[in-house]
Design an enzyme around this catalytic site. Sequence first.
Site, PDB file in Angstrom:
ATOM      1  N   CYS A 145       0.787  -1.418   0.080  1.00  0.00           N
ATOM      2  CA  CYS A 145       0.071   0.007   0.072  1.00  0.00           C
ATOM      3  C   CYS A 145       0.879   1.279   0.018  1.00  0.00           C
ATOM      4  CB  CYS A 145      -1.033  -0.077   1.197  1.00  0.00           C
ATOM      5  SG  CYS A 145      -0.043  -0.231   2.726  1.00  0.00           S
ATOM      6  N   HIS A 220      -2.186   1.013   7.173  1.00  0.00           N
ATOM      7  CA  HIS A 220      -2.599   0.911   5.644  1.00  0.00           C
ATOM      8  C   HIS A 220      -2.396   2.411   5.390  1.00  0.00           C
ATOM      9  CE1 HIS A 220      -4.438  -0.155   2.104  1.00  0.00           C
ATOM     10  NE2 HIS A 220      -5.500   0.806   2.322  1.00  0.00           N
TER      11      HIS A 220
END
Length: 465
Positions: A145, A220
């Site tokens: 990510c 994330h």
Amino acid sequence: MARDNENILEEWCLIESNPCIFYDMLKRMGATEISVEDVYSLSYFDDYINNKEIINMNHILGVDTYLGENNKTLDKENNVVDVIELYKNNICMEDKYNKLLKHHSYIYGIIFLFNIGKHYKNNKYIEHNVPDNLFFAKQVIPNACATQAILSIVLNKDIELNDEIKNIKTFSLNFDSSMKGLTLSNCTFLRNIHNSYKPPIYLDKEDVHHDKKKSEDSFHFVSYISFQDKVYLLDGLQSGPVLINADEQNKPNPNNNNNNKDNDNDNNNNNNNNNNNNNNNNNNNNNNNNNNIGMNGKDWIEISREHIKKEIDEICNSQTNNDVRFNIIAVMKDKEYIIQEYINIHRIVKQRVNIKLINLGENIELSDEINEDEFPLLNDIPSIENLPNNVDTLYNIVNKSTLEINYLQSLLHEQKEIKKLWNKELTFKFFNFYPFIMSSLNLMAKHKLLKDAYQKEKLKNATKS
């Protein structure tokens, strides 16, 4: 910084949210004029939101005060530099460059890092007409990510990149988001860059709490950008690009309905005038000019900031998540590059004034010469012929331009020092010290110094406790 990539695994490693890492990653992707900054408070964006007025040569050369007003209009004749008014005394250099270096268009995107807990909603995507040329890739492999957050910004902006990176977008143009994600995860060039930020492991035996800690800490990265007058959250765990404040953004603005045609004509005329008269910075500004129009009066940075604040509040109020660590990074035009452009402008002014003084019979030598052919839009800078003939006025311009150059060089030095510190931090983070440590311990043992050193440290620690 070159690092050993010989033993890169197919998996993607975890990456720390650190400006030095993202800056290095951007450089290795070919984005040489892009940098990043840590955002410690959401108020950081205030200056960028307010400074929307297009920068012109009058602002840089101290003829007009930069007000930062988005709705300020400039007539064509106002863009012509008044040589008599160069470097006004009432314009503070510090205030001027604080505004000019924090221009709205310099922010390309915002990266938000948060801890995924049970609060996370993977159904934020609501079906809508997604622009065909908006690059969005689903995350199909763990830990990718961070790199995808960077790519979600640079591949959706007019930013110069390596051929390897540009080819990714070209190759995957007609792919769906899942296939684009597979394309990214299978790109060896990207994976090698990403995995080069894995810290060296000195001990084979993992910490007994490693698995537990790993399961608890699940962070994330997502990105916020403006694209074709819309604000998008690009999150690889969602089904598609999330349109932020979709209802608000899709509402027609009643103030614009009656006069759209007239406004369009006025905007076109203003844009043409600005394009002809603005300096190189303005061209870069206009390249990213899907920043503050078409969002029902709201600025894209403001919309993104409000959404991030809402996300933070939801996570903080969630009783299922005790870890409320966040990080925000702004991806922007490198201030070092902008400052150097301003320095060059003042150097050209100073050089032209000195040539004018020589033409008027003054006995001076040219110093700090600059090749003007290397710089575009020189017509915006006063020509030698248009400079005043008064010697005292010319000397005053030389002195003030020198002060501007010296001040900007101090700002440039600060930026270079930041990059040096980042480079040093990268070296310490990713250099493998294990051979050095083991060699030192072996030498100490060989010369019978190790046991004594151990006993001294043990005694020192016992005394402290």
